[in-house]
Scaffold this motif. Structure first.
Motif, PDB file in Angstrom:
ATOM      1  N   LEU A  63       1.110  -0.914   0.038  1.00  0.00           N
ATOM      2  CA  LEU A  63      -0.203  -0.081   0.118  1.00  0.00           C
ATOM      3  C   LEU A  63       0.863   1.605   0.427  1.00  0.00           C
ATOM      4  O   LEU A  63       2.024   1.233   0.657  1.00  0.00           O
ATOM      5  CB  LEU A  63      -0.840   0.136   1.039  1.00  0.00           C
ATOM      6  N   ARG A  64       0.234   2.136  -0.795  1.00  0.00           N
ATOM      7  CA  ARG A  64       1.312   3.372  -0.265  1.00  0.00           C
ATOM      8  C   ARG A  64       0.715   4.471   0.325  1.00  0.00           C
ATOM      9  O   ARG A  64      -0.349   4.380   0.466  1.00  0.00           O
ATOM     10  CB  ARG A  64       1.519   3.733  -2.440  1.00  0.00           C
ATOM     11  N   PRO A  65       2.107   5.132   0.769  1.00  0.00           N
ATOM     12  CA  PRO A  65       1.375   6.176   1.645  1.00  0.00           C
ATOM     13  C   PRO A  65       0.843   7.298   0.781  1.00  0.00           C
ATOM     14  O   PRO A  65       1.710   7.807  -0.714  1.00  0.00           O
ATOM     15  CB  PRO A  65       2.652   6.545   2.059  1.00  0.00           C
ATOM     16  N   GLN A  66      -0.170   8.217   1.079  1.00  0.00           N
ATOM     17  CA  GLN A  66      -0.415   8.974   0.075  1.00  0.00           C
ATOM     18  C   GLN A  66      -1.582  10.157   1.495  1.00  0.00           C
ATOM     19  O   GLN A  66      -2.202   9.717   2.693  1.00  0.00           O
ATOM     20  CB  GLN A  66      -2.332   8.917  -0.566  1.00  0.00           C
ATOM     21  N   SER A  67      -0.084  11.215   1.962  1.00  0.00           N
ATOM     22  CA  SER A  67      -0.480  12.109   2.421  1.00  0.00           C
ATOM     23  C   SER A  67      -1.850  13.504   2.076  1.00  0.00           C
ATOM     24  O   SER A  67      -1.957  13.080   1.014  1.00  0.00           O
ATOM     25  CB  SER A  67       0.846  13.063   2.596  1.00  0.00           C
ATOM     26  N   ALA A  68      -2.444  13.784   2.830  1.00  0.00           N
ATOM     27  CA  ALA A  68      -3.728  15.130   2.972  1.00  0.00           C
ATOM     28  C   ALA A  68      -2.966  15.833   1.277  1.00  0.00           C
ATOM     29  O   ALA A  68      -3.729  15.769   0.019  1.00  0.00           O
ATOM     30  CB  ALA A  68      -3.787  15.756   3.389  1.00  0.00           C
ATOM     31  N   ARG A  69      -1.776  16.316   1.537  1.00  0.00           N
ATOM     32  CA  ARG A  69      -0.694  17.151   0.362  1.00  0.00           C
ATOM     33  C   ARG A  69      -0.879  16.440  -1.095  1.00  0.00           C
ATOM     34  O   ARG A  69      -1.139  16.969  -2.171  1.00  0.00           O
ATOM     35  CB  ARG A  69      -0.258  17.550   1.002  1.00  0.00           C
ATOM     36  N   ASP A  70      -0.400  15.565  -0.571  1.00  0.00           N
ATOM     37  CA  ASP A  70       0.109  15.037  -1.855  1.00  0.00           C
ATOM     38  C   ASP A  70      -1.386  14.236  -2.654  1.00  0.00           C
ATOM     39  O   ASP A  70      -1.956  13.928  -4.593  1.00  0.00           O
ATOM     40  CB  ASP A  70       0.230  12.677  -0.877  1.00  0.00           C
ATOM     41  N   GLN A  71      -2.584  13.509  -1.764  1.00  0.00           N
ATOM     42  CA  GLN A  71      -4.041  13.899  -2.733  1.00  0.00           C
ATOM     43  C   GLN A  71      -4.699  15.265  -3.027  1.00  0.00           C
ATOM     44  O   GLN A  71      -4.733  14.757  -4.144  1.00  0.00           O
ATOM     45  CB  GLN A  71      -4.691  12.845  -1.460  1.00  0.00           C
ATOM     46  N   VAL A  72      -4.390  15.502  -2.201  1.00  0.00           N
ATOM     47  CA  VAL A  72      -4.970  17.204  -3.249  1.00  0.00           C
ATOM     48  C   VAL A  72      -3.990  17.210  -4.612  1.00  0.00           C
ATOM     49  O   VAL A  72      -4.384  17.997  -5.321  1.00  0.00           O
ATOM     50  CB  VAL A  72      -4.788  18.419  -2.070  1.00  0.00           C
TER      51      VAL A  72
END
Length: 342
Positions: A163-172
């Motif tokens: 599973l890939r890490p996805q921060s809020a900044r990454d997703q936006v």
């Protein structure tokens, strides 16, 4: 005159492939019956069928990539083999999920996917929210969802490094890039992206996030929540993302006064989550993810119509979902500039 030869249908070929691969799990299997693609499943295909054995037929579900092709689904989708592994880990954590029977491999000839058990119940939100059959279940669902999300978020991230890490900044940034690629400016979406960029939450300890936990991906019976489906958008990130996503207005299906899936209240969801060991819930943080989720769904609607218009998938589901972009614009305005009545 030579007889006309007829190539076997794709469904017949799929039936034969499924029979071959399921003999290991059901040694007395003799045939695959009643294979049919289910409606819904706008990203991956879902097929229902029965494996006929010498004892009794067994109802099963096939989840596979569109057309059995190697690449399918949304850009953020995890591989179907990873999805199957995560479902198995979720079961160990106490999450109600279908039992995975077989993960398909290339030599199986059925395309990427996996076979799982059939779970009786309903997934269609309109029926769950309105049919008398579910009248007893509805008041329990928000509480059950909170408890189940706490179990999902308890899965050890080290057990599924795929599973890939996805921060809020990454997703936006990810959905900003997808949106910009359409070259179809929408002022409300621009406003929402600006708000999200200005209100990014502080980092938290990352956990396994389902990514699409909502009404429509839950199997519900008269007794309540029976199974969680569609794990393809799972990732490692902020657990509040799941709490915000199930509160997105699109998943209320007209029941606007019940923000949790159209069947419950945020307070019940949060209380059950905390009681289940999920940790304290910050409502402001959940609101950020509700705004993001609404915008994300709007961008996904654009993607679905793009797939239909390009001919990649001419299904009615993709075309119909594409028409819902305008709904998300209204929902975003209500979130960012709510009326006095709300």
């Amino acid at each position: 005159m030579s007889p006309i030869s007829h190539a076997p249908s794709a469904d017949a070929e799929l039936e034969r492939a499924l029979l071959r691969v399921l003999v290991a799990a059901y040694p007395d299997a003799v045939a695959v019956r009643d294979l049919r693609r289910l409606s819904g499943g706008a990203s991956q295909e879902t097929w229902s069928f029965a494996i006929e054995t010498t004892a009794a037929p067994v109802r099963l579900i096939l989840r596979r990539a569109p057309g059995g092709r190697e690449h399918g689904g949304l850009p953020a989708s995890i591989p179907l083999a990873t999805e199957a592994k995560l479902i198995q880990l979720a079961a160990v954590a106490g999450t109600p999920v279908p039992r995975v029977i077989r993960v398909l491999v290339p030599t199986d000839g059925a395309g990427p996917g996996f076979v799982m058990e059939h779970v009786d119940g309903e997934t269609i939100p309109r029926k769950i929210l309105r049919d008398p059959e579910f009248a007893t279940a509805r008041p329990q669902l928000a509480t059950q969802c909170g408890a189940v999300l706490a179990r999902i978020h308890s899965i050890d991230v080290g057990h599924i490094p795929e599973l890939r890490p996805q921060s809020a900044r990454d997703q936006v940034a990810q959905y900003r890039g997808i949106y910009d690629a359409f070259d179809d400016p929408r002022p409300v979406f621009e406003l929402a992206f600006r708000w999200l960029e200005d209100n990014l939450p502080a980092a938290v300890e990352p956990r396994v996030v389902h990514g699409d936990f909502r009404n429509g991906n839950l199997i519900v019976g008269a007794d309540g929540l029976r199974a969680v489906l569609d794990w393809e958008l799972a990732h490692v990130g902020d657990p509040c993302a799941d709490l915000g996503w199930i509160c997105v207005a699109s998943w209320r299906f007209g029941e606007i006064d019940a923000p949790v899936g159209g069947f419950g209240q945020r307070e019940d969801l949060f209380a059950a989550y905390e009681a289940g060991g999920g940790g304290p819930v910050d409502p402001a943080r959940v609101r950020f993810w509700e705004v993001f989720g609404t915008l994300k769904w709007g961008v996904i609607c654009m993607m679905m119509y793009g797939a239909y218009a390009s001919g990649l998938d001419r299904s009615v589901e993709r075309a119909a979902i594409g028409r819902r972009v305008s709904e998300t614009e209204i929902d975003l305005l209500e979130l960012l500039a709510p009326s006095e009545e709300n």
